[in-house]
Design an enzyme around this catalytic site. Structure first.
Site, PDB file in Angstrom:
ATOM      1  N   GLU A   9      -3.069 -15.039   0.635  1.00 37.96           N
ATOM      2  CA  GLU A   9      -3.546 -14.324   1.804  1.00 37.96           C
ATOM      3  C   GLU A   9      -5.065 -14.444   1.952  1.00 37.96           C
ATOM      4  OE1 GLU A   9      -2.710 -10.057   1.922  1.00 37.96           O
ATOM      5  OE2 GLU A   9      -2.705 -10.151   4.110  1.00 37.96           O
ATOM      6  N   ASN A  50     -13.455  -5.459   2.020  1.00 36.58           N
ATOM      7  CA  ASN A  50     -14.565  -6.332   1.657  1.00 36.58           C
ATOM      8  C   ASN A  50     -15.402  -5.759   0.514  1.00 36.58           C
ATOM      9  OD1 ASN A  50     -13.546  -7.930   3.631  1.00 36.58           O
ATOM     10  ND2 ASN A  50     -15.452  -8.107   4.820  1.00 36.58           N
ATOM     11  N   GLU A  51     -15.378  -4.431   0.367  1.00 36.20           N
ATOM     12  CA  GLU A  51     -16.087  -3.850  -0.782  1.00 36.20           C
ATOM     13  C   GLU A  51     -15.399  -4.311  -2.070  1.00 36.20           C
ATOM     14  OE1 GLU A  51     -15.216  -1.904   1.982  1.00 36.20           O
ATOM     15  OE2 GLU A  51     -17.252  -2.230   2.702  1.00 36.20           O
ATOM     16  N   SER A  59       0.820  -1.212   0.000  1.00 38.79           N
ATOM     17  CA  SER A  59       0.000   0.000   0.000  1.00 38.79           C
ATOM     18  C   SER A  59       0.848   1.253   0.000  1.00 38.79           C
ATOM     19  CB  SER A  59      -0.892   0.025   1.242  1.00 38.79           C
ATOM     20  OG  SER A  59      -1.594  -1.177   1.363  1.00 38.79           O
ATOM     21  N   SER A  80       2.439  -3.746   8.136  1.00 35.62           N
ATOM     22  CA  SER A  80       2.315  -4.348   9.470  1.00 35.62           C
ATOM     23  C   SER A  80       3.660  -4.862   9.956  1.00 35.62           C
ATOM     24  CB  SER A  80       1.341  -5.529   9.442  1.00 35.62           C
ATOM     25  OG  SER A  80       0.060  -5.097   9.101  1.00 35.62           O
TER      26      SER A  80
END
Ligand code: FAD
Lengths: 382, 320
Positions: free
Chosen positions: A243, A364-365, A128, A160
């Site tokens: 993933e 989730n979108e 990202s 992360s």
């Protein structure tokens, strides 16, 4: 169809259980989003590795046991059952490792896999960017060729565990004339090189679980390219598939959480509250359903099928289930659920983290769009 | 029938909004969280001067002589700004309940700060800034506290050890303190939800992905609209509950419970949707959204959660 375990599978289960019972730390480690907790989790990974349990599904030569997917799921069940620590090197062992095995050169396998299995090197994912989250194909961080080195420039975010990780992997724009998915290359990069700045970012709970990574003329050998130059998107999608698919969130995580939920309900729940007992029962059915679905999926994989866009169904299912399990727990806890410590701490921490599930690994979108476009073959939106 | 607020009520609420937009910005709230004070002393004095703290205290006792109808829009405004500290407890319960005691004057002018200890909860919110703790039948002024780490930095939680107590009643307008607080927190949660929705709508207008504002994607539009629906349909029941409480209606407990159940659920939905719309940044300490989200996760459970209040509504409409 035979839903019983084979003798070999049962033997494997009891071997795993015996080892875990003897070795799992008796008290919970501090969060791996703290310096101390990270070091303790790394030490735990080493112990797992020494016992041959850190990467059971990997080939023996790289520190694994050649376990098939069914055995891997069995191991996961035993792992969660034992209350063992979270996997600090999950980005390496579960995501990058399988990708290297699929597309890496022999030299890369030899170089990266053993130190990954032992967590001598802990990996962070750097996909990202501030302006490229859901729209990952719009990334701007770039790698410019200079002899046999890449020169990296740009900025990644939300990585992360990158505050304490050793290396990162991600995609960089290598062909400035190519658009979007084209002209990207998958590159592996140590996090302690000159030109790298890692800025910790505190998460919702206050711990520094994320980092922003700035690349300022960072030089890495071209040998750190995973897969073909300018074909990094396909490699990244393979990693993302692992993933979203089965490897990131195995069913045992949720079946164990539901066991704890049932225990919580037995301890504090009001048995006359039928809405509550229905909710707890439903959580059990969801976790059980996810377990069955996963065993079915991996059997298919063992029979040679691949999972494509269906992985998005999994990702939505587990992330929403995880939120639901925690919502019910907090409802049972009542006033205790307002506390960040004490008997409710694990549930409240878990609740906060569950809320990020519908966001990370592709929101989730976006997963719903993928399912609609690619599984249901509806006309494409964007 | 006339279901609206008077000009005066609306102007007062606007005045409060104006004050809060200057003295209770997210930066102020964050400061109160991070310096562990959980309270904004300057703002507190201004709330006293404006008459917010003494809104429900009779004029004869030095207050504004307002009703819960006068107060309900103020609770909502306080929520919009996520005002930290015991403002609801002080204003909705302690000041009016203790209006005829030795503490009345100090409670009106804000030099004393009161919070509540409700029976159903082992913890006392805001005890670190309070010098008066009101229980259902006593006032505690001499006490020691232990921090138990509440999730909301503007509503810190403590266990309290009382050294000595004085008899008193926490009833307000004939209602138990916990019910008055259920009403006040329902209205506050509506304000909290409105703020989250505004912040997320603004974000969805600005943030671009795939070359478009994310607010142009249907999935995002629907998340936002669904959040708004719940909040909008929690408002009228909350205002009705304030009316029932002010007029001594026989359905007041049912009405308060309806309001608290709906507002708690609306606030939770709004927290989920607005965090989702923010993506990764919604899961950070840096994003202001957390100031309201954590408030909603705390208050949706305090003073009775949706389940508790739905049961009370059920007891009334199904078995009444
Ligand atoms: C706990 C956590 C851990 C993470 N770990 C990592 C990591 O290790 N490495 C890494 O690289 N990243 C990581 N991320 C980042 C994560 O992958 C991104 O947050 C995610 O992809 C969303 O991107 P964004 O935050 O930019 O949100 P945006 O893409 O800006 O999305 C904002 C909102 O818009 C919606 N939206 C966007 N586009 C569309 C569309 N076309 N249709 C419908 N809705 C749309 C999204 O669903 C979301 O609701 C992590 C995130 C979290 C929360």
């Amino acid at each position: 169809m035979d839903l019983n375990e084979t003798a070999q599978e049962s033997a494997f289960r009891s071997e795993a259980r015996t080892w875990l019972e003897a070795n799992v730390p008796t008290s919970a480690l501090p969060s791996f989003d703290t310096a101390e907790g990270f070091a303790l989790h790394r030490a735990w990974e080493k112990k797992l590795y020494d016992g041959g349990w850190s990467a059971v599904s990997w080939p023996v030569e790289y520190g694994g046991r050649d376990a098939d997917y069914i055995m891997w799921l069995i191991f996961e069940e035993e792992y969660y059952r034992s209350g063992a620590p979270g996997r600090v090197n999950q980005n390496g062992i579960f995501l990058l490792g399988p990708t290297i095995m699929e597309v890496g050169t022999q030299a890369q396998k030899t170089k990266f896999l053993p130190s990954m299995a032992s967590s001598e090197i802990v990996w962070a994912q750097a996909w990202s960017e501030p302006n490229a989250g859901s729209d990952m194909a719009s990334i701007r961080s770039k790698a410019t060729r200079d002899g046999d080195e890449w020169v990296l420039n740009g900025q990644k975010i939300w990585a992360s565990r990158a505050v304490w990780a050793d290396w990162c992997f991600g995609i960089f724009r290598t062909d400035p004339t190519a658009e979007r998915h084209r002209g990207l290359t998958f590159i592996l990069c140590p996090l302690d090189l000159p030109g790298i700045t890692v800025r910790p970012i505190a998460q919702l709970d206050g711990d520094t679980g994320f980092a922003e990574i700035f690349f300022d003329d960072v030089r890495v050998p071209v040998a750190n390219t995973l897969g073909e130059e300018n074909k990094g998107w396909a490699v990244a999608m393979a990693t993302a598939g692992f993933e979203r698919g089965v490897s990131l969130r195995s069913p045992a995580r949720f079946t164990e959480a539901v066991k704890r939920l049932i225990h919580l309900w037995k301890t504090y729940g009001d048995p006359s509250d039928t809405a509550l007992s229905d909710a707890v029962t439903d959580a059990w059915m969801q976790a059980e359903g996810y377990r069955l679905h996963t065993y079915q999926t991996v059997t298919g994989m063992l029979e040679g099928r691949t999972i494509g866009a269906e992985a998005s169904l999994n990702k939505i299912f587990w992330s929403e289930m995880d939120v639901r399990i925690h919502e019910i727990a907090l409802q049972i806890l009542g006033p205790e659920a307002e506390r960040m410590e004490g008997p409710s701490q694990r549930w409240v921490d878990g609740f906060l983290f569950s809320l990020s599930g519908p966001i990370y690994a592709g929101t989730n979108e976006i997963q719903r769009n993928i399912i609609a476009d690619r599984v249901l073959q509806l006309p494409k939106g964007i | 029938m006339k279901f609206s607020f008077t000009q005066d009520q609306r102007l007062f609420a606007e005045g409060l909004r104006d004050l809060l937009s200057k003295q209770c910005t997210p930066t102020h709230v964050r400061e109160a969280w991070e310096n562990q004070a959980g309270h904004l002393p300057d703002l507190w004095s201004r709330l006293a001067e404006m008459g917010v703290l003494s809104m429900l205290v009779p004029e004869s006792q030095g207050g504004m002589g307002g009703t819960l109808i006068d107060a309900v829009l103020l609770f909502q405004e306080l929520g919009r700004a996520a005002v930290p500290g015991p403002v609801l407890e002080h204003m909705a319960v302690a000041a009016p309940a203790l209006a005829h005691t030795q503490w009345a004057h100090a409670l009106n002018d804000g030099t004393a700060i009161a919070t509540l200890w409700v029976d159903a909860n082992p913890y006392v919110a805001h005890a670190q800034v309070a010098n008066i703790i009101l229980t259902h039948d006593s006032v505690i002024t001499d006490f020691s506290i232990d921090d138990v780490h509440g999730i909301d930095g503007g509503r810190q939680l403590f266990t309290v050890h009382a050294q000595s107590t004085t008899k008193a009643s926490s009833e307000v307008f004939g209602l138990p303190a916990s019910d008055v607080m259920a009403l006040a927190s329902a209205a506050y949660l509506i304000g909290v939800s409105e703020a989250m929705i505004e912040v997320a709508a603004e974000y969805a207008r600005q943030r671009e992905q795939f070359g478009k504002p994310i607010g142009s994607f249907q999935a995002v539009k629907h998340l936002m609209s669904d959040a708004l629906l719940k909040v909008e349909f929690a408002k009228a029941p909350t205002y009705r509950a304030a009316w029932s409480a002010s007029t001594g209606s026989s359905t007041v407990l049912r009405d308060i419970s309806m309001a608290k159940a709906l507002a708690s659920e609306a606030a939770y939905r709004a927290s989920r949707s607005t965090m989702q719309v923010h993506g990764g940044i919604g899961y950070t300490w840096e994003a202001d959204l957390q100031l309201w989200m954590k408030k909603s996760w705390a208050l949706m459970r305090a003073y009775g959660d949706a389940t508790y209040h739905r049961r009370r509504v059920g007891a009334s409409v199904l078995h009444g």
